[in-house]
Design a protein around this motif. Structure first.
Motif, PDB file in Angstrom:
ATOM      1  N   ARG A 277       0.835  -1.206   0.125  1.00  0.00           N
ATOM      2  CA  ARG A 277      -0.011   0.011  -0.071  1.00  0.00           C
ATOM      3  C   ARG A 277       0.940   1.322   0.012  1.00  0.00           C
ATOM      4  NH1 ARG A 277      -4.526  -2.010   4.742  1.00  0.00           N
ATOM      5  NH2 ARG A 277      -5.650  -3.353   3.145  1.00  0.00           N
ATOM      6  N   GLU A 278       1.845   1.270   0.584  1.00  0.00           N
ATOM      7  CA  GLU A 278       2.882   2.280   0.693  1.00  0.00           C
ATOM      8  C   GLU A 278       3.426   2.655  -0.755  1.00  0.00           C
ATOM      9  OE1 GLU A 278       5.674   1.569   3.858  1.00  0.00           O
ATOM     10  OE2 GLU A 278       4.590   2.211   5.424  1.00  0.00           O
ATOM     11  N   ARG A 279       3.873   1.538  -1.271  1.00  0.00           N
ATOM     12  CA  ARG A 279       4.305   1.620  -2.721  1.00  0.00           C
ATOM     13  C   ARG A 279       3.274   2.157  -3.609  1.00  0.00           C
ATOM     14  NH1 ARG A 279       6.882  -3.408  -1.473  1.00  0.00           N
ATOM     15  NH2 ARG A 279       5.022  -4.661  -2.418  1.00  0.00           N
ATOM     16  N   VAL A 280       2.118   1.796  -3.473  1.00  0.00           N
ATOM     17  CA  VAL A 280       0.967   2.387  -4.407  1.00  0.00           C
ATOM     18  C   VAL A 280       0.696   3.685  -4.068  1.00  0.00           C
ATOM     19  CG1 VAL A 280      -1.460   2.055  -4.853  1.00  0.00           C
ATOM     20  CG2 VAL A 280      -0.035   0.010  -4.683  1.00  0.00           C
ATOM     21  N   LEU A 281       0.660   4.154  -2.750  1.00  0.00           N
ATOM     22  CA  LEU A 281       0.641   5.591  -2.370  1.00  0.00           C
ATOM     23  C   LEU A 281       1.688   6.341  -2.784  1.00  0.00           C
ATOM     24  CD1 LEU A 281      -1.044   7.817  -0.719  1.00  0.00           C
ATOM     25  CD2 LEU A 281       0.155   7.042   1.208  1.00  0.00           C
ATOM     26  N   LYS A 282       2.897   5.848  -2.716  1.00  0.00           N
ATOM     27  CA  LYS A 282       4.093   6.911  -3.286  1.00  0.00           C
ATOM     28  C   LYS A 282       3.876   6.979  -4.832  1.00  0.00           C
ATOM     29  CE  LYS A 282       7.346   5.496   0.350  1.00  0.00           C
ATOM     30  NZ  LYS A 282       8.813   4.827   0.484  1.00  0.00           N
ATOM     31  N   THR A 283       3.554   5.956  -5.601  1.00  0.00           N
ATOM     32  CA  THR A 283       3.181   6.000  -7.036  1.00  0.00           C
ATOM     33  C   THR A 283       2.259   7.027  -7.164  1.00  0.00           C
ATOM     34  OG1 THR A 283       3.990   3.907  -7.130  1.00  0.00           O
ATOM     35  CG2 THR A 283       2.784   4.917  -9.127  1.00  0.00           C
ATOM     36  N   LEU A 284       1.033   7.017  -6.551  1.00  0.00           N
ATOM     37  CA  LEU A 284       0.017   7.776  -6.779  1.00  0.00           C
ATOM     38  C   LEU A 284       0.509   9.467  -6.478  1.00  0.00           C
ATOM     39  CD1 LEU A 284      -3.022   5.898  -5.189  1.00  0.00           C
ATOM     40  CD2 LEU A 284      -2.601   6.224  -7.571  1.00  0.00           C
ATOM     41  N   LEU A 285       1.147   9.662  -5.365  1.00  0.00           N
ATOM     42  CA  LEU A 285       1.845  10.665  -5.014  1.00  0.00           C
ATOM     43  C   LEU A 285       2.698  11.414  -5.874  1.00  0.00           C
ATOM     44  CD1 LEU A 285       2.259  10.490  -1.104  1.00  0.00           C
ATOM     45  CD2 LEU A 285       0.342  11.520  -2.457  1.00  0.00           C
TER      46      LEU A 285
ATOM     47  N   ASP B  12     -12.583  18.286 -13.293  1.00  0.00           N
ATOM     48  CA  ASP B  12     -13.533  17.731 -12.354  1.00  0.00           C
ATOM     49  C   ASP B  12     -13.872  16.383 -13.134  1.00  0.00           C
ATOM     50  OD1 ASP B  12     -13.728  19.641 -10.636  1.00  0.00           O
ATOM     51  OD2 ASP B  12     -15.535  20.638 -11.376  1.00  0.00           O
ATOM     52  N   LEU B  13     -13.994  16.251 -14.400  1.00  0.00           N
ATOM     53  CA  LEU B  13     -14.248  14.868 -15.169  1.00  0.00           C
ATOM     54  C   LEU B  13     -13.286  14.082 -14.798  1.00  0.00           C
ATOM     55  CD1 LEU B  13     -16.187  16.095 -18.473  1.00  0.00           C
ATOM     56  CD2 LEU B  13     -17.156  15.143 -16.441  1.00  0.00           C
ATOM     57  N   VAL B  14     -11.964  14.411 -15.210  1.00  0.00           N
ATOM     58  CA  VAL B  14     -10.618  13.643 -14.986  1.00  0.00           C
ATOM     59  C   VAL B  14     -10.559  13.066 -13.389  1.00  0.00           C
ATOM     60  CG1 VAL B  14      -8.380  13.523 -15.086  1.00  0.00           C
ATOM     61  CG2 VAL B  14      -9.783  14.778 -16.875  1.00  0.00           C
ATOM     62  N   THR B  15     -10.859  14.138 -12.689  1.00  0.00           N
ATOM     63  CA  THR B  15     -10.817  13.272 -11.211  1.00  0.00           C
ATOM     64  C   THR B  15     -11.874  12.482 -10.976  1.00  0.00           C
ATOM     65  OG1 THR B  15      -9.951  15.708 -10.814  1.00  0.00           O
ATOM     66  CG2 THR B  15     -10.720  14.311  -8.849  1.00  0.00           C
ATOM     67  N   ASP B  16     -13.249  12.751 -11.338  1.00  0.00           N
ATOM     68  CA  ASP B  16     -14.373  11.902 -11.112  1.00  0.00           C
ATOM     69  C   ASP B  16     -13.920  10.485 -11.588  1.00  0.00           C
ATOM     70  OD1 ASP B  16     -15.565  13.824  -9.791  1.00  0.00           O
ATOM     71  OD2 ASP B  16     -16.828  14.419 -11.388  1.00  0.00           O
ATOM     72  N   SER B  17     -13.131  10.263 -12.615  1.00  0.00           N
ATOM     73  CA  SER B  17     -12.761   9.165 -13.376  1.00  0.00           C
ATOM     74  C   SER B  17     -11.326   8.432 -12.796  1.00  0.00           C
ATOM     75  CB  SER B  17     -12.733   9.326 -14.876  1.00  0.00           C
ATOM     76  OG  SER B  17     -11.418   9.711 -15.137  1.00  0.00           O
ATOM     77  N   SER B  18     -11.235   8.949 -11.775  1.00  0.00           N
ATOM     78  CA  SER B  18      -9.844   8.618 -10.910  1.00  0.00           C
ATOM     79  C   SER B  18      -8.605   8.517 -11.983  1.00  0.00           C
ATOM     80  CB  SER B  18      -9.989   6.894 -10.632  1.00  0.00           C
ATOM     81  OG  SER B  18     -10.879   6.703  -9.690  1.00  0.00           O
ATOM     82  N   TRP B  19      -8.732   9.865 -12.618  1.00  0.00           N
ATOM     83  CA  TRP B  19      -7.629  10.238 -13.275  1.00  0.00           C
ATOM     84  C   TRP B  19      -7.294   9.525 -14.589  1.00  0.00           C
ATOM     85  CZ3 TRP B  19      -4.894  14.620 -12.531  1.00  0.00           C
ATOM     86  CH2 TRP B  19      -4.983  15.217 -11.420  1.00  0.00           C
ATOM     87  N   ARG B  20      -8.663   8.490 -14.933  1.00  0.00           N
ATOM     88  CA  ARG B  20      -8.301   7.963 -16.444  1.00  0.00           C
ATOM     89  C   ARG B  20      -8.835   8.831 -17.457  1.00  0.00           C
ATOM     90  NH1 ARG B  20     -10.976   4.122 -12.663  1.00  0.00           N
ATOM     91  NH2 ARG B  20     -13.023   4.638 -13.644  1.00  0.00           N
TER      92      ARG B  20
END
Length: 338
Positions: free
Chosen positions: A128-136, A183-191
């Motif tokens: 989870r920490e690795r995923v979080l670092k990647t997301l950050l 807003d649209l990009v964020t709502d799609s989890s950046w997809r």
């Protein structure tokens, strides 16, 4: 008082400390290993399958020579200094890479000195920490890109501004347009965002009535986050200019938007085509200042940002904008994927 019955003694106290300890360890999912001062294993408990070979094969068999050497040196240091220590260790298993925290203490029992190692599986926490670092890192990267876009909008708007009020009016509109897309990009989890949804969101501020709103026809491509933001800006400029030329009053038929599959440099692409029919009495003399920023965005900023190509053509009765979008900036999804 003398007639009170005495309750039967509890059998809880009959259980040994060792049994209770094992039960507690099992519930806590901790494993332990007791070793003598020469690191001979004398007792273990609640070790997962991946660590059980430690009881008969030793550290090197499980962790490899490098990690087992480091672990041995740490245990010897704990023995000599009588100071607790901890470490984390990674090793490969059939289930993948596992990570354990090992807390090491010196113990003295009945005149004998040894080592107690307590193992805690922290594999999921580390993942989870690795995923979080990647997301950050991704968030930081995207934030910098967004700030660069805002800076570009501010610079280009200021170059065309005739007054502070003009600058503030245009800048606010463009930032709001960027916010709609974001807003649209964020709502799609950046997809990203679907083209039809992106266009409708940009239209809503200028075509509030559904009856007169522009419809997009053709391929409803799912745009990347980068394409969503920049194409959103392009649509904003086209819409604002069209609204100022009376397209809203003329109704939805004044503007058509189509998206079709095509090729760009012999590779798959889609083409977004905007056509705006101008009223017969329209004069370009009054509108020239308004379109200069739009030209910069439509002909230079957007196509460069997405790696595409664009043409912006204005005639006496028509405004036409064509934007070729390369395949890396969109997906064409099926109904089930949507």
């Amino acid at each position: 008082m003398g007639n009170e019955e005495k309750s039967a003694p509890s059998t809880m106290g009959e259980k040994s400390d060792a049994v209770l300890t094992e039960l507690i360890l099992e519930k806590s999912r901790l494993g332990y290993l007791c070793q003598t001062s020469d690191l001979t294993v004398v007792r273990s408990g609640n070790l997962p399958d991946s660590l059980r070979p430690l009881t008969w094969a030793g550290d090197e068999e499980v962790f490899g020579s490098s990690e087992s050497g480091r672990l041995r040196a740490l245990k010897m240091e704990v023995l000599s200094r009588n100071t607790p220590a901890f470490t984390e260790i990674n090793f490969a298993t059939a289930a993948g890479i596992l990570t354990y925290r090992i807390d090491i203490d010196r113990i003295d029992v009945r005149g004998e000195t040894g080592i107690l190692s307590v193992f805690t599986d922290i594999s999921e926490t580390c993942r989870r920490e690795r995923v979080l670092k990647t997301l950050l890192r991704e968030l930081s990267h995207r934030s910098k890109n967004l700030l660069a876009i805002v800076q570009g909008i501010a610079t280009q708007t200021a170059r065309q501004a005739l007054s502070l009020d003009y600058f503030l009016s245009k800048f606010r509109g463009r930032i709001q347009s960027l916010a709609y897309s974001q807003d649209l990009v964020t709502d799609s989890s950046w997809r990203g965002a679907f083209l039809f949804t992106l266009a409708e969101r940009q239209f809503s501020a200028y075509w509030p009535s559904i009856d007169t709103r522009i419809a997009v026809h053709g391929v409803n491509a799912h745009l990347s986050p980068n394409a969503s933001l920049h194409i959103g800006l392009a649509l904003h400029e086209l819409i604002v200019d069209a609204a100022s030329r009376g397209a809203v009053a003329a109704g939805a038929n004044a503007v058509t938007i189509d998206c079709t599959q095509t090729t760009l440099d012999d590779k798959a692409a889609i083409e977004l085509v905007w056509k705006e029919r101008l009223p017969a009495a329209f004069s370009w003399r009054e509108d020239r200042e308004e379109t200069s920023f739009a030209r910069t965005v439509l002909e230079r900023v957007v196509p460069v940002a997405i790696g595409g190509k664009a043409t912006y053509r204005i005639t006496a009765d028509l405004v036409e904008y064509r934007l070729a979008i390369p395949a890396q900036e969109y997906e064409i999804l099926t109904e089930t994927e949507e």
